[in-house]
Design a protein around this motif. Sequence first.
Motif, PDB file in Angstrom:
ATOM      1  N   SER A 135       0.816  -1.216   0.000  1.00  0.00           N
ATOM      2  CA  SER A 135       0.000   0.000   0.000  1.00  0.00           C
ATOM      3  C   SER A 135       0.847   1.262   0.000  1.00  0.00           C
ATOM      4  CB  SER A 135      -0.947   0.008   1.199  1.00  0.00           C
ATOM      5  OG  SER A 135      -0.226  -0.046   2.417  1.00  0.00           O
ATOM      6  N   ALA A 197     -11.361  -7.947  -1.408  1.00  0.00           N
ATOM      7  CA  ALA A 197     -10.481  -7.306  -0.427  1.00  0.00           C
ATOM      8  C   ALA A 197      -9.055  -7.212  -0.955  1.00  0.00           C
ATOM      9  CB  ALA A 197     -10.488  -8.093   0.880  1.00  0.00           C
ATOM     10  N   LEU A 198      -8.375  -6.170  -0.528  1.00  0.00           N
ATOM     11  CA  LEU A 198      -6.941  -6.088  -0.786  1.00  0.00           C
ATOM     12  C   LEU A 198      -6.230  -7.182   0.018  1.00  0.00           C
ATOM     13  CD1 LEU A 198      -6.265  -2.236  -0.538  1.00  0.00           C
ATOM     14  CD2 LEU A 198      -6.654  -3.606  -2.588  1.00  0.00           C
ATOM     15  N   LYS A 200      -3.896  -8.942   2.787  1.00  0.00           N
ATOM     16  CA  LYS A 200      -3.697  -8.556   4.176  1.00  0.00           C
ATOM     17  C   LYS A 200      -2.451  -7.694   4.361  1.00  0.00           C
ATOM     18  CE  LYS A 200      -6.207 -12.486   6.156  1.00  0.00           C
ATOM     19  NZ  LYS A 200      -6.134 -13.702   6.988  1.00  0.00           N
ATOM     20  N   ALA A 202      -1.674  -5.207   2.773  1.00  0.00           N
ATOM     21  CA  ALA A 202      -2.007  -3.797   2.554  1.00  0.00           C
ATOM     22  C   ALA A 202      -2.313  -3.084   3.868  1.00  0.00           C
ATOM     23  CB  ALA A 202      -3.197  -3.671   1.604  1.00  0.00           C
ATOM     24  N   ARG A 206      -6.580  -2.073   3.601  1.00  0.00           N
ATOM     25  CA  ARG A 206      -7.533  -3.165   3.375  1.00  0.00           C
ATOM     26  C   ARG A 206      -8.817  -2.896   4.153  1.00  0.00           C
ATOM     27  NH1 ARG A 206      -7.440  -9.329   2.887  1.00  0.00           N
ATOM     28  NH2 ARG A 206      -8.989 -10.116   4.363  1.00  0.00           N
ATOM     29  N   GLU A 225      -9.577 -12.094  -2.709  1.00  0.00           N
ATOM     30  CA  GLU A 225      -8.553 -11.065  -2.564  1.00  0.00           C
ATOM     31  C   GLU A 225      -8.064 -10.667  -3.950  1.00  0.00           C
ATOM     32  OE1 GLU A 225      -5.380 -12.108   0.062  1.00  0.00           O
ATOM     33  OE2 GLU A 225      -6.616 -11.833   1.868  1.00  0.00           O
ATOM     34  N   SER A 227      -5.257  -7.982  -6.266  1.00  0.00           N
ATOM     35  CA  SER A 227      -4.015  -7.210  -6.185  1.00  0.00           C
ATOM     36  C   SER A 227      -3.829  -6.246  -7.339  1.00  0.00           C
ATOM     37  CB  SER A 227      -2.802  -8.163  -6.123  1.00  0.00           C
ATOM     38  OG  SER A 227      -2.831  -8.938  -4.949  1.00  0.00           O
ATOM     39  N   CYS A 243     -17.010  -4.316  -4.561  1.00  0.00           N
ATOM     40  CA  CYS A 243     -15.894  -3.617  -3.926  1.00  0.00           C
ATOM     41  C   CYS A 243     -16.149  -2.122  -3.915  1.00  0.00           C
ATOM     42  CB  CYS A 243     -14.569  -3.924  -4.619  1.00  0.00           C
ATOM     43  SG  CYS A 243     -14.420  -3.235  -6.275  1.00  0.00           S
TER      44      CYS A 243
END
Length: 297
Positions: A135, A197-198, A200, A202, A206, A225, A227, A243
């Motif tokens: 991130s 979700a991003l 973990k 991140a 996230r 997840e 990316s 999202c």
Amino acid sequence: MDVHGRELRYFVTVAEELHFTRAAERLFVSQPALSKQIRMLERTLGVSLFERDRRGVALTRAGAALLPYAQRVLAEWQTGWKAVEAVRAAQRAGLVVGMSSSPGRDGLLPAIRSRVTAEHPEAVLKIRQFSWDDSTAGLADGTSDVAFVWLPLPEPERYRWTVVAQEPRHVALPETHRLARYVTVDFADLLDEPFLALPKSAGPLRDYWLATDARAGREPVIGAEVSSSEETYEALVGGQGVCLLADGNAPLLMRGGVVTRPVPGLSPSRLAVARRADDDRQLVHAYMRAANGAAGD
């Protein structure tokens, strides 16, 4: 009294060699030219610096008094020159600008670039793309020098940033989703939806894109997840989840089969240009100033 560095360098070399011919060879100048420069320095100072006779060359009392100071001045100048060269080398090497997706936003990136190159024409700016796993877009491990990042950042005390865009959050949905027919979508209607979700890694980002602060303690359902924007698009059209995204990033996903809708009530997303807090290089600060200026246009 104006004394040139060249005159001091010539004086110190003769004082170290105590021989005009050897000193001239060391300085790559002719012996007459060297003698002329020494005479000019002596006239400027009003004293003789060397005694010359058949036996050789020796320092006068005035020359011996001047020598350590002249050596110190030359040594300090050499140190200063090396410091300037280091800055020039850093500027020539340029900056790596990290990002996880194109900033877009009405030409923000070229606007910043033009401001930086106007101030530092020699600067080379290199764009590097990073996965959403990181991130900080390369700031954390030093693979980028400045970066376009979404707030919040992990370990925020390590960074300094300027916000360049603040945008409402939208939800991206498959166009066949039951909520796609609405103009806006209440977040309460999304609580039971599976979310993309991003990773973990991140960190707090996230949680931000899962809007955990708006769930009143209810754990989000993770459908998959992702990316990258490509992975996100494929997961959306594949029905793996929905999202949240910034308004300005909607064009990245609206390629057929996906729609986005505003989600009122959620805090706006913030896109920032960031640097490491301990990075005080001139070019880094120039980029930050340019980002701040471009954001205010």
